[in-house]
Design a protein around this motif. Structure first.
Motif: not given
Length: 87
Positions: A41-66
């Motif tokens: 769902i975050l990847t879908a949002v990121a393809t539609a707009c400028d999504l930025r993510i803050w938090g921990t444990n994002w190792d291994g997340a898709p490269a599309a997630l900023r």
């Protein structure tokens, strides 16, 4: 943008009055990344707009997630939320 966080205590917390240009975005997500079910769902949002993510444990997340940064608490939380159109 309206300040609508859950559990806001108006006596202790206030919207940020200054926003860092690097924090400005269409949408922000603040949370942990160790739950892969969040990624589609975050990847879908990121393809539609400028999504930025803050938090921990994002190792291994898709490269599309900023991943913009780590944990945000206190006044930093107010800055991040206030700099995004939707949080």
């Amino acid at each position: 943008m309206r300040w609508l966080p859950q559990a806001l205590d108006p006596d202790l917390e206030q919207p940020a009055t200054v926003h860092r240009p690097e924090d400005r975005c269409d949408a922000s997500f603040i949370g942990s990344g160790q739950y892969p079910y969040r990624w589609p769902i975050l990847t879908a949002v990121a393809t539609a707009c400028d999504l930025r993510i803050w938090g921990t444990n994002w190792d291994g997340a898709p490269a599309a997630l900023r991943i913009a940064g780590g944990p945000v608490v206190g006044s930093r939380f107010a800055e991040v939320v206030g700099a995004s159109a939707v949080s």
